[in-house]
Design a protein around this motif. Sequence first.
Motif, PDB file in Angstrom:
ATOM      1  N   UNK A 270       0.732  -1.210   0.084  1.00  0.00           N
ATOM      2  CA  UNK A 270       0.112  -0.168  -0.047  1.00  0.00           C
ATOM      3  C   UNK A 270       0.832   1.127   0.245  1.00  0.00           C
ATOM      4  N   UNK A 271       0.583   2.240  -0.936  1.00  0.00           N
ATOM      5  CA  UNK A 271       1.295   3.591  -0.987  1.00  0.00           C
ATOM      6  C   UNK A 271       0.229   4.466  -1.045  1.00  0.00           C
ATOM      7  N   UNK A 272       0.503   5.703  -1.178  1.00  0.00           N
ATOM      8  CA  UNK A 272      -0.426   6.863  -1.076  1.00  0.00           C
ATOM      9  C   UNK A 272      -0.204   7.494  -2.780  1.00  0.00           C
ATOM     10  N   UNK A 273      -1.400   8.052  -3.131  1.00  0.00           N
ATOM     11  CA  UNK A 273      -1.203   8.619  -4.406  1.00  0.00           C
ATOM     12  C   UNK A 273      -0.341   9.885  -4.544  1.00  0.00           C
ATOM     13  N   UNK A 274      -0.069  10.453  -3.288  1.00  0.00           N
ATOM     14  CA  UNK A 274       0.715  11.640  -3.140  1.00  0.00           C
ATOM     15  C   UNK A 274       2.141  11.227  -2.953  1.00  0.00           C
ATOM     16  N   UNK A 275       2.660  10.189  -2.724  1.00  0.00           N
ATOM     17  CA  UNK A 275       3.929   9.491  -2.513  1.00  0.00           C
ATOM     18  C   UNK A 275       4.754   9.777  -3.758  1.00  0.00           C
ATOM     19  N   UNK A 276       6.065  10.333  -3.609  1.00  0.00           N
ATOM     20  CA  UNK A 276       6.781  10.307  -4.776  1.00  0.00           C
ATOM     21  C   UNK A 276       7.414   8.829  -4.960  1.00  0.00           C
ATOM     22  N   UNK A 277       8.125   8.639  -6.333  1.00  0.00           N
ATOM     23  CA  UNK A 277       8.422   7.419  -6.676  1.00  0.00           C
ATOM     24  C   UNK A 277       9.765   6.857  -5.614  1.00  0.00           C
ATOM     25  N   UNK A 278      10.609   7.858  -5.030  1.00  0.00           N
ATOM     26  CA  UNK A 278      11.386   7.349  -4.094  1.00  0.00           C
ATOM     27  C   UNK A 278      10.825   6.984  -2.865  1.00  0.00           C
ATOM     28  N   UNK A 279       9.562   7.625  -2.268  1.00  0.00           N
ATOM     29  CA  UNK A 279       8.793   7.048  -1.160  1.00  0.00           C
ATOM     30  C   UNK A 279       8.367   5.777  -1.412  1.00  0.00           C
ATOM     31  N   UNK A 280       7.673   5.573  -2.776  1.00  0.00           N
ATOM     32  CA  UNK A 280       7.084   4.139  -2.924  1.00  0.00           C
ATOM     33  C   UNK A 280       8.314   3.323  -2.731  1.00  0.00           C
ATOM     34  N   UNK A 281       9.317   3.465  -3.367  1.00  0.00           N
ATOM     35  CA  UNK A 281      10.567   2.627  -3.085  1.00  0.00           C
ATOM     36  C   UNK A 281      10.673   2.122  -1.794  1.00  0.00           C
ATOM     37  N   UNK A 282      10.946   3.141  -0.756  1.00  0.00           N
ATOM     38  CA  UNK A 282      11.099   2.816   0.525  1.00  0.00           C
ATOM     39  C   UNK A 282      10.134   2.085   1.200  1.00  0.00           C
ATOM     40  N   UNK A 283       8.777   2.223   1.030  1.00  0.00           N
ATOM     41  CA  UNK A 283       7.464   1.385   1.346  1.00  0.00           C
ATOM     42  C   UNK A 283       7.573   0.073   0.718  1.00  0.00           C
ATOM     43  N   UNK A 284       7.929   0.014  -0.527  1.00  0.00           N
ATOM     44  CA  UNK A 284       8.070  -1.424  -1.041  1.00  0.00           C
ATOM     45  C   UNK A 284       9.333  -2.235  -0.277  1.00  0.00           C
ATOM     46  N   UNK A 285      10.339  -1.572  -0.133  1.00  0.00           N
ATOM     47  CA  UNK A 285      11.551  -2.189   0.447  1.00  0.00           C
ATOM     48  C   UNK A 285      11.261  -2.655   2.091  1.00  0.00           C
TER      49      UNK A 285
END
Length: 637
Positions: A270-285
């Motif tokens: 789960x990510x947020x639509x306002x997350x940057x791609x870098x933030x999405x990477x961190x949540x994926x990790x």
Amino acid sequence: MQHLCLLAAVGVTRHKSKELSRKQSQQLELLESELRKEIRDGFAELQMDKLDVVDSFGTVPFLDYKHFALRTFFPESGGFTHIFTEDMHNRDANDKNESLTALDALICNKSFLVTVIHTLEKQKNFSVKDRCLFASFLTIALQTKLVYLTSILEVLTRDLMEQCSNMQPKLMLRRTESVVEKLLTNWMSVCLSGFLRETVGEPFYLLVTTLNQKINKGPVDVITCKALYTLNEDWLLWQVPEFSTVALNVVFEKIPENESADVCRSISVNVLDCDTIGQAKEKIFQAFLSKNGSPYGLQLNEIGLELQVGTRQKELLDIDSSSVILEDGITKLNTIGHYEISNGSTIKVFKKIANFTSDVEYSDDHCHLILPDSEAFQDVQGKRHRGKHKFKVKEMYLTKLLSTKVAIHSVLEKLFRSIWSLPNSRAPFAIKYFFDFLDAQAENKKITDPDVVHIWKTNSLPLRFWVNILKNPQFVFDIKKTPHIDGCLSVIAQAFMDAFSLTEQQLGKEAPTNKLLYAKDIPTYKEEVKSYYKAIRDLPPLSSSEMEEFLTQESKKHENEFNEEVALTEIYKYIVKYFDEILNKLERERGLEEAQKQLLHVKVLFDEKKKCKWMARVFQWSSTALHQTHLHFTKEL
């Protein structure tokens, strides 16, 4: 005619006034509606929101002892880490040169060492930084002689009490302005490292993990680090955009480090639509770590994300040709919403080819959620967008502080109680020993005010050791502390210290939110702290042999951990800098004649060593010059 014009003007003015009033009323109604919605949503969140506390987060990433010790000894001098942690196993224990051996023997003379410390502290240019460094060099040099180091600590503490007795005894150990105060911090770090790892470490790591989890449930501006969910009003993101959760199906490329069949390479994140791609990477990790119990085998900057749409793939980047550019040239970072990624979309994690793309170092030329005050901006297709946020009231979002507090409350209380608990009805040896030492000194000095001893204990343990740990999880774990986490931990550390304070808090409606947040909890914590101090005092005193055995065992654990030669060399630099002052002091003191002779002998040995090094460099230079001349002469022939 004039009357008609006047009537017309009055009519137009009235009409415009009514129209303006109507628009203002509509705007006020809209604002009121938004305020009611935000307040209602905040209330509902407090009542209904549940945070899935991480029960299993894999192995706690503790730092090894020497890195923990060095980060507490030298919190602002990371450069010392390398010189003190070189491989000691290949070093011959008998290889210590004569000058360092003589200095080592000299600082093991208690009277000499105490005299040196007092002499140094009387020098005007021996700064607070110098005092802290000297104390840390001394701790490392005597790391395997903890019984002796403890006796030095006792003497210096008594001397400090004599200095404070003429002023205000309650201020003793409150600041780090003397060698003994930093020495006490280091001594606590050494002696409580086992208790920290075995009892406090896991609840502390759980707190940091849970706090991160709560923060990441809402928007976080990647440029300013401000977030919707926080404990610290200064870090509150109140210019909040509309946001929603996006569930991604993430597929990881197989990499050699994760060949195990047990590794799950397809997970939901789960990510947020306002997350940057870098933030999405961190949540994926983080999701990979939670799912598999071990980290992915690559670093964040080594991987890329690809959106899979049928047979087509599109690489996702924080900045690319589709990025929105504001009128003043500021680039808005791409987000999940920018790429119009919907629920259920498949994202592939792949290993970047070297130099394929590089992570951007953000600057004033970039923005994320907090937009500059430009009136409008346009994207690459030329479409116009509003740049300013809608009118917001910061105070509407103060409920988010409370929401964050509620989310971590049980974990925080577990941490606090692990710190002021007595496992198996026994206090850690260092705490029991030093608290009894303070009680004995108060009795010897006929101090009858119980508040004085309470404050001494508070200044020596929670203020001098625990607050330093609570504010710096990177001292204990192999993690990075973000500025936002730092702001939240400052609020927690303040609440922790308030629990040990004897002063009753008089908080009004205008008090800082960081104080108000835990105001109702502090009285309960204060009672627990008083019980904790009483329980320690009521325990049977440690015998000298028990404490000596504990210190001896701790000393053996840390043999060959550090390069003591470096510490001794650094200590000598201070001695030689103030050599005349130290020598004059030794001459005036009775019983230090032998130490004076030994000091002169040590200086001779160091001077000879320095001369030999100089001669060696001259010889090396001469040999090199001679060799080059020979080569030149041969070439000419």
